[in-house]
Design a protein around this motif. Structure first.
Motif, PDB file in Angstrom:
ATOM      1  N   GLY A   8       0.781  -1.162  -0.090  1.00 31.03           N
ATOM      2  CA  GLY A   8       0.077  -0.047  -0.021  1.00 31.03           C
ATOM      3  C   GLY A   8       0.853   1.098   0.107  1.00 31.03           C
ATOM      4  N   ASP A  43      -5.970   4.448  -5.096  1.00 31.16           N
ATOM      5  CA  ASP A  43      -6.541   3.029  -4.581  1.00 31.16           C
ATOM      6  C   ASP A  43      -7.081   2.196  -5.450  1.00 31.16           C
ATOM      7  OD1 ASP A  43      -9.105   4.477  -5.347  1.00 31.16           O
ATOM      8  OD2 ASP A  43      -9.583   4.636  -3.002  1.00 31.16           O
ATOM      9  N   LEU A  46      -3.288   0.618  -6.333  1.00 25.88           N
ATOM     10  CA  LEU A  46      -2.705   0.190  -4.920  1.00 25.88           C
ATOM     11  C   LEU A  46      -3.615  -0.369  -3.915  1.00 25.88           C
ATOM     12  CD1 LEU A  46      -0.107   2.821  -5.065  1.00 25.88           C
ATOM     13  CD2 LEU A  46       0.504   0.820  -6.040  1.00 25.88           C
ATOM     14  N   PRO A  47      -3.061  -1.237  -3.140  1.00 25.13           N
ATOM     15  CA  PRO A  47      -3.556  -1.693  -2.056  1.00 25.13           C
ATOM     16  C   PRO A  47      -3.686  -0.936  -0.554  1.00 25.13           C
ATOM     17  CG  PRO A  47      -1.805  -3.191  -2.082  1.00 25.13           C
ATOM     18  CD  PRO A  47      -1.751  -2.217  -3.339  1.00 25.13           C
ATOM     19  N   ARG A  48      -4.661  -0.515   0.208  1.00 29.36           N
ATOM     20  CA  ARG A  48      -4.712   0.122   1.341  1.00 29.36           C
ATOM     21  C   ARG A  48      -3.881   1.412   1.199  1.00 29.36           C
ATOM     22  NH1 ARG A  48      -3.331  -4.869   1.702  1.00 29.36           N
ATOM     23  NH2 ARG A  48      -1.068  -4.718   1.741  1.00 29.36           N
ATOM     24  N   VAL A  49      -4.510   2.588   0.391  1.00 31.96           N
ATOM     25  CA  VAL A  49      -3.958   3.673   0.249  1.00 31.96           C
ATOM     26  C   VAL A  49      -4.844   4.887   1.302  1.00 31.96           C
ATOM     27  CG1 VAL A  49      -3.866   5.896  -1.292  1.00 31.96           C
ATOM     28  CG2 VAL A  49      -3.366   3.360  -2.103  1.00 31.96           C
ATOM     29  N   THR A  50      -3.911   5.182   1.985  1.00 31.88           N
ATOM     30  CA  THR A  50      -4.277   6.303   3.009  1.00 31.88           C
ATOM     31  C   THR A  50      -3.736   7.857   2.892  1.00 31.88           C
ATOM     32  OG1 THR A  50      -2.575   5.787   4.739  1.00 31.88           O
ATOM     33  CG2 THR A  50      -4.491   4.471   4.941  1.00 31.88           C
ATOM     34  N   PRO A  80       4.149   0.394   4.037  1.00 35.19           N
ATOM     35  CA  PRO A  80       3.685   1.221   2.924  1.00 35.19           C
ATOM     36  C   PRO A  80       4.810   2.135   2.357  1.00 35.19           C
ATOM     37  CG  PRO A  80       2.709   2.138   4.951  1.00 35.19           C
ATOM     38  CD  PRO A  80       3.356   0.921   5.332  1.00 35.19           C
TER      39      PRO A  80
END
Length: 344
Positions: A8, A43, A46-50, A80
Motif C-alpha cells: 500500500g 486506490d 494500489l492496496p490500502r492507500v491512506t 507502505p
C-alpha cells in the motif's frame, strides 16, 4: 532502486494543507477530488492507500529531521510506500521513517536551478536523492532534473497531469461574450495578458473580461481583476467564459496546464502561451491555440478570432472536453503515478 506499493501507500500532505477540511469540501461538492491532486484515485491501483498530514514543524521535529538526513534512508519491508506531490513535501518525506520506499513529484525545482544555479539547492538535492523514484509533469524537466541530481540518483519519470473532469463538468456555451484568464503562480505573465486584453477590448468593447491574478499592474479599461476564487467560483467562471486565455513566462514545468485542462474539461476553447512541454498537453487538439511567449498581439488576435465565430468556438469546446476525457483526468494521472510506484 527499490519499487514499492505492494503493502500500500501513504500520501503525505504538508501540515498547512488541511486534509480533513478538503475532504469535507469535496463531500459537499465544493472541491475537486477527495484528496488534493486526485491522489485518492491511487486506490484503484494500489492496496490500502491512506492519506495524512505531516506533523507541524517544531524544534523537536526539526532536530530529528536534521539527524535523519545524515544517515542513509531506511527501507522497511512490508510497510507502505510514502508519496508526496512536490519537492517541498518530498524534502519532509526524505527523512520520514517506517516506509518501504519514498516517491515524490518535482514541480518547481528545475526552473529554480535554471535561474539561480545549483548551489542554493544542495539541501533539496540531497533530499531528492533519498527518494526511490521521482516524477515530473513536463518532459522538458526530465533531463535537467537528472543532470542536477547526478549519477546514482533515483529514476526521473515524466507523468502527464490531469484534472477532475467530474467536478469541472461541461457547461452550455454562453450567449454573452466573456474572456477569462486565471492563475497567479510565479511564471504567469500578467503584463502580456493585460496588453492582449486591452487589444481585445479596443476591438470588442462589448466583451467582458475577468482576470484572476494577484498582479499589482493597473488593468485596462473594461478588464476586471480579482485576486482569488474558490473552486466553486472558478467552475462557475469557466462555465460563463467564451474563451479562456493564459500567458506565461518561459518555464519548464508547464505553468498554466491546470487551468487549461480545467477550462477544456468545462468545454471551452483555450488560447495559451507555448512553453516547453505545452504541446504534450495541448498540441493534439484544435481546441487549443498556442502562441509564442510574450506575444500579446497573437494572444489578442487568437482570442478575437474565437469571439468573432462563437459557433466554431462552441464546437471547439466539445473537442476540448473530449481531449481531457481521453487522457488528462486525475484517474489517468493516478494510474501513471501508480506505475512509477510499482516500478513499471
Amino acid at each position: 532502486m527499490a519499487s514499492g506499493g505492494g503493502a500500500g501507500a501513504v500520501v503525505f500532505y504538508p501540515a498547512d494543507r488541511d486534509l480533513s477540511a478538503w475532504c469535507e469540501r469535496h463531500a459537499a461538492g465544493s472541491a475537486p477530488d477527495r484528496w488534493p491532486y486526485g491522489l485518492d484515485r491511487l486506490d484503484a491501483h494500489l492496496p490500502r492507500v491512506t492519506a495524512k498530514n505531516f506533523p507541524p514543524a517544531s524544534p523537536v521535529t526539526r532536530v530529528a529531521r536534521r539527524l535523519a538526513a545524515v544517515v542513509p534512508p531506511m527501507r522497511r519491508a512490508g510497510r507502505p510506500a510514502g508519496v508526496t506531490w512536490d519537492e517541498n513535501a518530498g524534502s519532509l518525506l526524505s527523512t520520514t521513517n517506517g516506509l518501504s520506499a519514498r516517491y515524490s513529484g518535482v514541480v518547481w525545482l528545475t526552473d529554480s536551478v535554471a535561474r539561480r544555479g545549483a548551489a542554493p539547492f544542495r539541501t533539496m538535492r540531497r533530499a531528492m536523492r533519498r527518494m526511490d523514484g521521482l516524477w515530473v509533469l513536463s518532459d522538458a524537466q526530465v533531463a535537467p532534473l537528472a543532470d542536477f541530481l547526478g549519477p546514482g540518483a533515483p529514476p526521473v519519470h515524466y507523468v502527464r497531469f490531469g484534472v477532475d473532469h467530474d467536478f469541472f463538468r461541461p457547461a452550455p456555451y454562453p450567449e454573452r461574450p466573456l474572456v477569462v484568464s486565471v492563475g497567479g503562480d510565479r511564471d504567469r505573465d500578467p503584463e502580456t495578458m493585460l496588453r492582449a486584453m486591452a487589444t481585445v477590448r479596443r476591438a470588442r468593447p462589448d466583451v467582458d473580461i475577468v482576470v484572476q491574478s494577484k498582479t499589482t499592474l493597473a488593468p485596462p479599461a473594461g478588464v476586471t481583476v480579482i485576486p482569488y476564487l474558490t473552486h466553486v467560483e472558478l467552475r462557475g467562471l469557466y462555465a460563463r467564459a467564451s474563451v479562456v486565455v493564459l500567458a506565461t513566462r518561459p518555464n519548464l514545468h508547464v505553468s498554466g496546464m491546470t487551468v487549461g485542462l480545467e477550462a477544456m474539461a468545462t468545454g471551452r476553447p483555450l488560447v495559451i502561451t507555448r512553453t516547453p512541454g505545452m504541446d504534450d498537453y495541448f498540441g493534439g487538439t484544435s481546441a487549443a491555440h498556442l502562441v509564442d511567449v510574450g506575444d500579446a498581439d497573437a494572444l489578442g488576435r487568437e482570442t478575437l478570432a474565437l469571439l468573432e465565430d462563437p459557433e466554431s468556438a462552441a464546437a471547439e469546446g466539445g473537442l476540448a472536453r473530449a481531449h481531457v476525457e481521453a487522457g488528462f483526468t486525475t484517474a489517468h494521472l493516478a494510474a501513471r503515478i501508480a506505475g512509477v510506484i510499482a516500478g513499471r
